[in-house]
Design an enzyme around this catalytic site. Structure first.
Site, PDB file in Angstrom:
ATOM      1  CE  LYS A 242     -35.343  31.606  32.526  1.00  0.00           C
ATOM      2  NZ  LYS A 242     -36.534  31.120  33.251  1.00  0.00           N
TER       3      LYS A 242
ATOM      4  NE  ARG B 146     -41.061  34.480  28.468  1.00  0.00           N
ATOM      5  CZ  ARG B 146     -39.948  35.215  28.534  1.00  0.00           C
ATOM      6  NH1 ARG B 146     -38.776  34.626  28.754  1.00  0.00           N
ATOM      7  NH2 ARG B 146     -40.002  36.534  28.380  1.00  0.00           N
TER       8      ARG B 146
END
Length: 270
Positions: free
Chosen positions: A208, A242
């Site tokens: 991210k 995740r």
């Protein structure tokens, strides 16, 4: 939790697993890496992404879903659409991963009807409304951890009203969703404050953009940051990670455990 994106436009691996053979190979790869949960999604949640109809989501994910179920995998369906969730759960999926923080209460009703778990990820509206990666007003939160938990709790309570047991609703604080990099880093730093607030604490730091705020880098260059963020999350109470890079993260966790549990040799004094 290993990611299987059957999308053409996801920020890291968009288009890589659109072909049926590639999707099945991705399932095989993740299962070989001893992935606990396969998270299959067919709608990108990157900033500016366009909504995808239920029919299109189902068509995109069908091959990966059927193959993963046939191999006995624990499958999570990454969708905010109740019709997609209903289809996937009917095919044998076990979990719904909702990145909208229950924008549609019917999603909880569907999960309850199938006896499935529901991951509620904190967000404030669809990612299409975010102007860019990690771009969100800095003053949007008074206290980001308290505000996230309060808003997540409201969504959890609505899910329970629709028939889900509290034990079936998992928490994801939503790193990068309706948050800038500072918000995400603070959530990660203070994650221990959310420990025990839900049956499972799920964190998704994989590749991210908040990583790039510390070390400017493209998604393809953020493996080190992903591993570091995962280790920090586990140390602070995360129970489910995740990620795209299951093998590398799993190896890092194994080394962490080995070091933590290694017996300390006694030094004899003469």
């Amino acid at each position: 939790m290993g990611v299987v994106n059957t999308t053409p436009d996801s920020f890291f691996d968009g288009g890589r697993y659109m072909v049926e053979e590639a999707a099945r190979a991705r399932v095989d790869e993740l299962m070989l890496a001893n992935t606990t949960i396969l998270d299959i999604g067919a709608e990108s949640s990157r900033p500016g992404s366009a909504p995808v109809s239920a029919a299109e989501q189902i068509a995109r994910m069908e091959a990966a879903l059927e193959y993963a179920v046939s191999r006995g995998a624990v499958v999570s369906v990454d969708t905010t659409d109740p019709d997609v969730a209903d289809h996937a759960l009917g095919k044998g999926a076990h979990i719904v991963n909702d990145v909208s923080c229950l924008a549609n209460d019917e999603l909880a009703r569907v999960a309850a009807r199938h006896g499935a778990a529901l991951i509620l990820m904190h967000s404030r509206g669809p990612m299409q409304k975010m102007p860019g990666f990690s771009q969100w007003p800095d003053d949007a939160y008074g206290d980001v951890v308290r505000d996230v938990f309060a808003e997540w709790t409201q969504a959890r309570d609505r899910a329970v009203q629709k028939g889900l047991a509290r034990e079936a609703v998992w928490m994801d604080p939503g790193l990068g969703f309706s948050k800038n990099a500072r918000h995400s880093l603070e959530l990660l730093s203070r994650l221990s404050e959310l420990r025990g607030r839900a049956p499972f604490l799920v964190v998704g730091p994989g590749r991210k953009s908040f990583i790039a705020s510390v070390d400017p880098s493209a998604p393809t260059e953020r493996l080190g940051g992903t591993v570091a963020a995962c280790l920090a999350a586990v140390e602070r109470g995360a129970e489910v990670l995740r990620v795209h890079d299951v093998r590398e993260v799993a190896e890092a966790l194994l080394i962490r455990r080995a070091v933590t549990e290694a017996p300390k040799a006694e030094v004899s004094r003469v």
